[in-house]
Design a protein around this motif. Structure first.
Motif, PDB file in Angstrom:
ATOM      1  N   PHE A  66      16.648 -15.794  -0.562  1.00 34.86           N
ATOM      2  CA  PHE A  66      15.779 -16.769  -1.207  1.00 34.86           C
ATOM      3  C   PHE A  66      15.763 -16.419  -2.501  1.00 34.86           C
ATOM      4  O   PHE A  66      15.612 -15.348  -3.109  1.00 34.86           O
ATOM      5  CB  PHE A  66      14.432 -16.934  -0.405  1.00 34.86           C
TER       6      PHE A  66
ATOM      7  N   GLY B  49      12.037 -18.437  -7.252  1.00 36.15           N
ATOM      8  CA  GLY B  49      11.321 -19.678  -7.343  1.00 36.15           C
ATOM      9  C   GLY B  49      10.895 -20.114  -5.874  1.00 36.15           C
ATOM     10  O   GLY B  49       9.815 -20.423  -5.633  1.00 36.15           O
ATOM     11  N   GLU B  50      11.961 -19.922  -4.893  1.00 35.50           N
ATOM     12  CA  GLU B  50      11.536 -20.297  -3.442  1.00 35.50           C
ATOM     13  C   GLU B  50      10.539 -19.407  -2.988  1.00 35.50           C
ATOM     14  O   GLU B  50       9.651 -19.863  -2.404  1.00 35.50           O
ATOM     15  CB  GLU B  50      12.764 -20.184  -2.710  1.00 35.50           C
ATOM     16  N   LYS B  51      10.393 -18.058  -3.486  1.00 34.50           N
ATOM     17  CA  LYS B  51       9.269 -17.089  -2.818  1.00 34.50           C
ATOM     18  C   LYS B  51       8.098 -17.372  -3.615  1.00 34.50           C
ATOM     19  O   LYS B  51       7.074 -17.343  -3.005  1.00 34.50           O
ATOM     20  CB  LYS B  51       9.993 -15.796  -3.100  1.00 34.50           C
ATOM     21  N   GLU B  52       7.943 -17.820  -4.778  1.00 27.78           N
ATOM     22  CA  GLU B  52       6.857 -18.407  -5.670  1.00 27.78           C
ATOM     23  C   GLU B  52       6.140 -19.515  -4.702  1.00 27.78           C
ATOM     24  O   GLU B  52       4.909 -19.525  -4.686  1.00 27.78           O
ATOM     25  CB  GLU B  52       7.041 -18.430  -6.828  1.00 27.78           C
ATOM     26  N   MET B  53       7.206 -20.259  -4.138  1.00 23.90           N
ATOM     27  CA  MET B  53       6.560 -21.488  -3.282  1.00 23.90           C
ATOM     28  C   MET B  53       5.936 -21.008  -1.965  1.00 23.90           C
ATOM     29  O   MET B  53       4.903 -21.445  -1.595  1.00 23.90           O
ATOM     30  CB  MET B  53       7.656 -22.488  -2.993  1.00 23.90           C
ATOM     31  N   VAL B  54       6.748 -20.069  -1.300  1.00 21.90           N
ATOM     32  CA  VAL B  54       6.191 -19.374  -0.153  1.00 21.90           C
ATOM     33  C   VAL B  54       5.000 -18.804  -0.402  1.00 21.90           C
ATOM     34  O   VAL B  54       3.762 -18.947   0.444  1.00 21.90           O
ATOM     35  CB  VAL B  54       7.182 -18.171   0.454  1.00 21.90           C
TER      36      VAL B  54
END
Lengths: 173, 84
Positions: B64, B67-72
């Motif tokens: 991931f 950015g995707e992890k910031e969303m998580v």
């Protein structure tokens, strides 16, 4: 991850995930889900669509089986779930991972197992799963430290404001 | 209102002040003051250090993106009803 559309989509995934989880976790042990062919005929087509979406033969996931006593309700619930999890500006793989993160954070036994299975089915490897677990774990720490000390937000304005209209709306004047 | 007094950056020892600079790079944002969480974690470097390293390791791009992890992380914060 700039632009509000991504975050609207993420929020809808979070909401509908929680909606499925609360019913499945609380009522799963207490109510019998409607089996395919065992409920109202209107539910059969919906069941077929659910099974196709999840690429699995057999029975539909528990929350849908529980909702199938009322096929009208099931149809609308399913339409919302399908819309939330379908590829859009966010992909289904990330949406499913968000659902897993929500389920793990809220300690949903149903959601954690279900979305973990879905992540694997959609190709997320053991390393990717551990990445999400790590983020959930670390931010479950940060959030509780922040709450305990009642810290006030100080990073809310670092992202630019998205001035675009709602989908289908007129452009800004 | 925080239940503790968040110290000003100059009240921290030099290694913590260097860590505040690294935090700016991590967030790619020039904070007027180091973020409250950075100052909290700098209080005890024997906790904040490994905690921060674990966070950075978890947030590093892999299967991931960052950015995707910031969303998580954002949804975890949201369902934990954390206003910070």
């Amino acid at each position: 991850m700039a632009g509000d559309a991504l975050w609207y989509e993420a929020a809808m995934v979070v909401g509908i995930t929680n909606a499925l989880n609360v019913v499945a976790d609380a009522l799963g042990p207490l109510m019998t889900p409607v089996k395919r062919g065992g409920g109202p005929p209107e539910a059969v087509a919906i069941y077929d669509d659910i099974l196709a979406f999840y690429g699995a033969p057999g029975e539909v996931p528990l929350p849908f089986g529980l909702a199938a006593q009322d096929p009208g309700y099931l149809g609308d619930l399913w339409a919302a779930v399908k819309r939330a999890f379908s590829d859009n500006q966010l992909g289904r793989r990330l949406k499913t991972s968000l659902a897993f993160a929500v389920s793990l954070t809220t300690r949903s036994a149903f959601g954690t197992a279900f979305h973990l299975g879905e992540m694997r089915r959609l190709g997320v490897g053991a390393g990717g799963i551990m990445e999400v677990v790590g983020v959930v774990q670390m931010f479950s720490s940060y959030t509780k430290i922040a709450d305990t000390l009642q810290l006030e937000p100080d990073m809310g304005d670092i992202a630019p404001v998205d001035r675009s209209p709602a989908p289908g709306g007129p452009p800004p004047a | 209102m925080p239940t503790v007094r968040l110290r000003d950056p100059e009240e921290y020892p030099e290694p913590a002040r260097r860590a505040f600079e690294l935090a700016k790079q991590w967030f790619a944002h020039d904070f007027r003051q180091p973020a409250a969480m950075s100052r909290v974690m700098a209080w005890d470097p024997h906790f904040g250090g490994p905690h921060g390293r674990a966070m950075k390791r978890a947030m590093a791009p892999g299967e991931f993106s960052r950015g995707e992890k910031e969303m998580v992380a954002a949804v975890v914060s949201g369902v934990n009803a954390c206003g910070y």
